[in-house]
Design a protein around this motif. Structure first.
Motif, PDB file in Angstrom:
ATOM      1  N   THR A  14       0.853  -1.176   0.000  1.00 37.38           N
ATOM      2  CA  THR A  14       0.000   0.000   0.000  1.00 37.38           C
ATOM      3  C   THR A  14       0.889   1.227   0.000  1.00 37.38           C
ATOM      4  N   GLU A  15       0.321   2.368  -0.278  1.00 37.20           N
ATOM      5  CA  GLU A  15       1.086   3.611  -0.382  1.00 37.20           C
ATOM      6  C   GLU A  15       1.033   4.348   0.949  1.00 37.20           C
ATOM      7  N   THR A  16       2.193   4.560   1.562  1.00 39.38           N
ATOM      8  CA  THR A  16       2.241   5.169   2.895  1.00 39.38           C
ATOM      9  C   THR A  16       3.049   6.454   2.942  1.00 39.38           C
ATOM     10  N   THR A  17       3.494   6.951   1.802  1.00 39.00           N
ATOM     11  CA  THR A  17       4.269   8.192   1.784  1.00 39.00           C
ATOM     12  C   THR A  17       3.450   9.325   2.398  1.00 39.00           C
ATOM     13  N   PRO A  18       3.978  10.024   3.405  1.00 37.46           N
ATOM     14  CA  PRO A  18       3.194  11.093   4.040  1.00 37.46           C
ATOM     15  C   PRO A  18       3.017  12.284   3.094  1.00 37.46           C
ATOM     16  N   CYS A  19       1.778  12.717   2.925  1.00 38.15           N
ATOM     17  CA  CYS A  19       1.462  13.876   2.092  1.00 38.15           C
ATOM     18  C   CYS A  19       0.283  14.612   2.702  1.00 38.15           C
ATOM     19  N   LEU A  23      -4.745  10.794  -1.659  1.00 42.13           N
ATOM     20  CA  LEU A  23      -5.780  10.294  -2.560  1.00 42.13           C
ATOM     21  C   LEU A  23      -5.308   8.996  -3.200  1.00 42.13           C
ATOM     22  N   SER A  24      -4.889   8.066  -2.346  1.00 38.92           N
ATOM     23  CA  SER A  24      -4.249   6.855  -2.866  1.00 38.92           C
ATOM     24  C   SER A  24      -4.888   5.548  -2.421  1.00 38.92           C
ATOM     25  N   SER A  25      -5.791   5.565  -1.440  1.00 39.23           N
ATOM     26  CA  SER A  25      -6.260   4.312  -0.838  1.00 39.23           C
ATOM     27  C   SER A  25      -7.761   4.078  -0.955  1.00 39.23           C
ATOM     28  N   ASN A  26      -8.446   4.847  -1.770  1.00 37.68           N
ATOM     29  CA  ASN A  26      -9.881   4.652  -2.023  1.00 37.68           C
ATOM     30  C   ASN A  26     -10.725   4.732  -0.756  1.00 37.68           C
ATOM     31  N   GLU A  27     -10.297   5.565   0.175  1.00 42.91           N
ATOM     32  CA  GLU A  27     -11.072   5.794   1.391  1.00 42.91           C
ATOM     33  C   GLU A  27     -12.115   6.878   1.138  1.00 42.91           C
ATOM     34  N   PHE A 106      -7.791  -6.639  -7.735  1.00 44.96           N
ATOM     35  CA  PHE A 106      -7.411  -6.586  -6.329  1.00 44.96           C
ATOM     36  C   PHE A 106      -6.457  -7.741  -6.022  1.00 44.96           C
ATOM     37  N   PRO A 107      -5.260  -7.454  -5.517  1.00 49.65           N
ATOM     38  CA  PRO A 107      -4.233  -8.499  -5.390  1.00 49.65           C
ATOM     39  C   PRO A 107      -4.519  -9.581  -4.354  1.00 49.65           C
ATOM     40  N   MET A 108      -5.457  -9.349  -3.420  1.00 53.30           N
ATOM     41  CA  MET A 108      -5.672 -10.339  -2.370  1.00 53.30           C
ATOM     42  C   MET A 108      -6.210 -11.662  -2.897  1.00 53.30           C
ATOM     43  N   TYR A 109      -6.861 -11.669  -4.064  1.00 56.41           N
ATOM     44  CA  TYR A 109      -7.339 -12.934  -4.620  1.00 56.41           C
ATOM     45  C   TYR A 109      -6.159 -13.864  -4.888  1.00 56.41           C
ATOM     46  N   GLY A 110      -5.127 -13.310  -5.499  1.00 59.03           N
ATOM     47  CA  GLY A 110      -3.942 -14.108  -5.788  1.00 59.03           C
ATOM     48  C   GLY A 110      -3.125 -14.434  -4.561  1.00 59.03           C
ATOM     49  N   ILE A 111      -3.016 -13.481  -3.650  1.00 53.40           N
ATOM     50  CA  ILE A 111      -2.236 -13.702  -2.428  1.00 53.40           C
ATOM     51  C   ILE A 111      -2.846 -14.831  -1.604  1.00 53.40           C
ATOM     52  N   LEU A 306       4.121  14.782  -8.114  1.00 56.52           N
ATOM     53  CA  LEU A 306       2.930  15.120  -7.329  1.00 56.52           C
ATOM     54  C   LEU A 306       3.229  15.058  -5.832  1.00 56.52           C
ATOM     55  N   ILE A 307       4.023  14.084  -5.423  1.00 56.01           N
ATOM     56  CA  ILE A 307       4.410  13.993  -4.011  1.00 56.01           C
ATOM     57  C   ILE A 307       5.146  15.263  -3.591  1.00 56.01           C
ATOM     58  N   LYS A 308       5.999  15.790  -4.464  1.00 52.74           N
ATOM     59  CA  LYS A 308       6.710  17.040  -4.161  1.00 52.74           C
ATOM     60  C   LYS A 308       5.731  18.188  -3.937  1.00 52.74           C
ATOM     61  N   GLU A 309       4.573  18.081  -4.583  1.00 52.50           N
ATOM     62  CA  GLU A 309       3.539  19.118  -4.432  1.00 52.50           C
ATOM     63  C   GLU A 309       2.584  18.806  -3.278  1.00 52.50           C
ATOM     64  N   GLY A 310       2.870  17.724  -2.547  1.00 53.95           N
ATOM     65  CA  GLY A 310       2.058  17.385  -1.378  1.00 53.95           C
ATOM     66  C   GLY A 310       0.809  16.586  -1.674  1.00 53.95           C
ATOM     67  N   VAL A 311       0.768  15.933  -2.846  1.00 52.57           N
ATOM     68  CA  VAL A 311      -0.409  15.155  -3.239  1.00 52.57           C
ATOM     69  C   VAL A 311       0.003  13.716  -3.522  1.00 52.57           C
ATOM     70  N   LEU A 312      -0.670  12.781  -2.872  1.00 52.89           N
ATOM     71  CA  LEU A 312      -0.352  11.363  -3.027  1.00 52.89           C
ATOM     72  C   LEU A 312      -1.457  10.648  -3.795  1.00 52.89           C
ATOM     73  N   VAL A 313      -1.092  10.063  -4.943  1.00 58.02           N
ATOM     74  CA  VAL A 313      -1.990   9.193  -5.697  1.00 58.02           C
ATOM     75  C   VAL A 313      -1.308   7.827  -5.797  1.00 58.02           C
ATOM     76  N   ARG A 314      -1.898   6.888  -6.518  1.00 61.45           N
ATOM     77  CA  ARG A 314      -1.306   5.550  -6.614  1.00 61.45           C
ATOM     78  C   ARG A 314      -0.741   5.328  -8.018  1.00 61.45           C
TER      79      ARG A 314
END
Length: 350
Positions: A14-19, A23-27, A106-111, A306-314
């Motif tokens: 999962t993406e955990t880079t602080p920003c 907008l990376s985890s579909n919450e 979704f990767p959990m099916y394979g995992i 985008l991370i440099k601009e403070g925005v996190l996507v996937r």
């Protein structure tokens, strides 16, 4: 002493880079009113933490059943949908029989299949991200997998697969799981089939409607199927706080969830329309609370800028068929505006 099949696994990423803007985890973006916070605090403070929770989560199952228009006996709850995917992977067919699903998904099916040593059959999506029906039929007829998973809408592509294709695949005798984690944003479902047929189940979750921290996954199936799957459910898998808070949110404060879901659907359309106005940006259709887009530049480069601009996507460009693609979750209007501003700035810079 660790099994070779475990040593060969790659953990879920999962993406955990602080920003500032995530907008990376579909919450679901939610601003809980003070009254909600107060009521939750009061409810949680009354929990006897030295006691185990209701092992059947009966009251919560009854509330969920009423909201979905099914019986409590149709429902099995899990610690997130991930746990329910694991239960299905353990329970459906024999371990020597394989599992089939499209890719990317979704990767959990394979995992989950890999942790059990089950053979995996991955069928690439078509260019339009719909199912390759002939590819699925060929695999099923030649390899006879017992279990098929379909994310509906699909994560990370955002589209709902052709309903008739899914039915034709199911008619080949494969137990079919419709993972409807994003149902609230699509309104499309196989729920009627799930409560009537022995070869179909539907998965839902509270994680995508503002309650990701509670880890409440929902499996809906015909009563006898649910009864059998419940045999592998771990005891006390839905925590006391999760049961208490979920019951409160799904009854007294469900309107808060509905208001934010409506906002996200409206913002999704606005955000996609704004991106379509940007030169060289391609936006893919979506029925979820996220969507894919592609720019003229390498996805990894755009992601980093985008991370440099403070925005996190996937960055999903490493997945099959998604070269150059990024996935963005729809947030609050101000978060979406920040993303648009940042992307325009990055594209001008590049």
């Amino acid at each position: 002493m660790i099994s070779g099949r475990v040593r060969g696994l790659s953990p879920y990423r999962t993406e955990t880079t602080p920003c500032k803007v995530k907008l990376s985890s579909n919450e679901l973006p939610v601003k809980f009113p003070e009254e909600v916070k107060r009521k939750i605090g009061e409810a949680v403070s009354s929990i006897p933490f030295n006691r185990y929770p209701d092992p059947k989560a009966q009251e919560l199952r009854e509330i969920i059943a009423e909201r979905f228009g099914v019986s409590p006996e149709n429902i099995v709850l899990g610690n997130g949908s991930d746990e329910l995917i694991q239960y299905l992977s353990v329970s459906v067919g024999e371990l020597k029989e394989g599992v089939v699903y499209p890719v990317p998904t979704f990767p959990m099916y394979g995992i989950c299949a890999s942790t059990l040593g089950r053979e995996k059959f991955e069928v690439p999506l078509q260019e339009d991200f719909d199912l390759d029906l002939q590819g699925f039929l060929k695999v099923i007829r030649e390899k006879r997998p017992a279990l098929a998973f379909f994310s509906y809408p699909n994560n990370p592509t955002g589209n709902c697969f052709d309903e008739e294709k899914i039915k034709k695949i199911r008619n080949e005798g494969v137990f079919t799981v419709l993972d409807e984690a994003y149902y609230s944003f699509s309104g499309k479902t196989f729920l009627a089939d799930a409560v009537q047929r022995e070869d179909t189940v539907v998965l839902r979750t509270l994680s995508k409607v503002g309650l990701a921290g509670l880890r409440v996954g929902i499996l809906i199936a015909e009563e006898e199927v649910a009864k059998e799957l419940n045999k592998v459910r771990l005891p006390f898998n839905i925590t006391y706080p999760s049961q208490v808070i979920a019951k409160l949110m799904l009854t007294e404060f469900y309107h808060v969830i509905e208001e934010h879901v409506k906002m996200v659907i409206e913002e999704r359309e606005r955000l996609m329309a704004e991106l379509c106005k940007m030169d060289g940006v391609k936006v893919y259709p979506s029925h979820a609370n996220f969507f894919l887009f592609k720019t003229p530049y390498p996805a990894g480069l755009v992601h980093g800028e985008l991370i440099k601009e403070g925005v996190l996507v996937r960055d999903v460009s490493h997945l099959p068929g998604l070269e150059g693609c990024l996935r963005v979750t729809v947030g609050f209007p101000e978060e979406n505006d920040a993303f648009l501003f940042a992307l325009q700035k990055v594209l001008r810079r590049l």
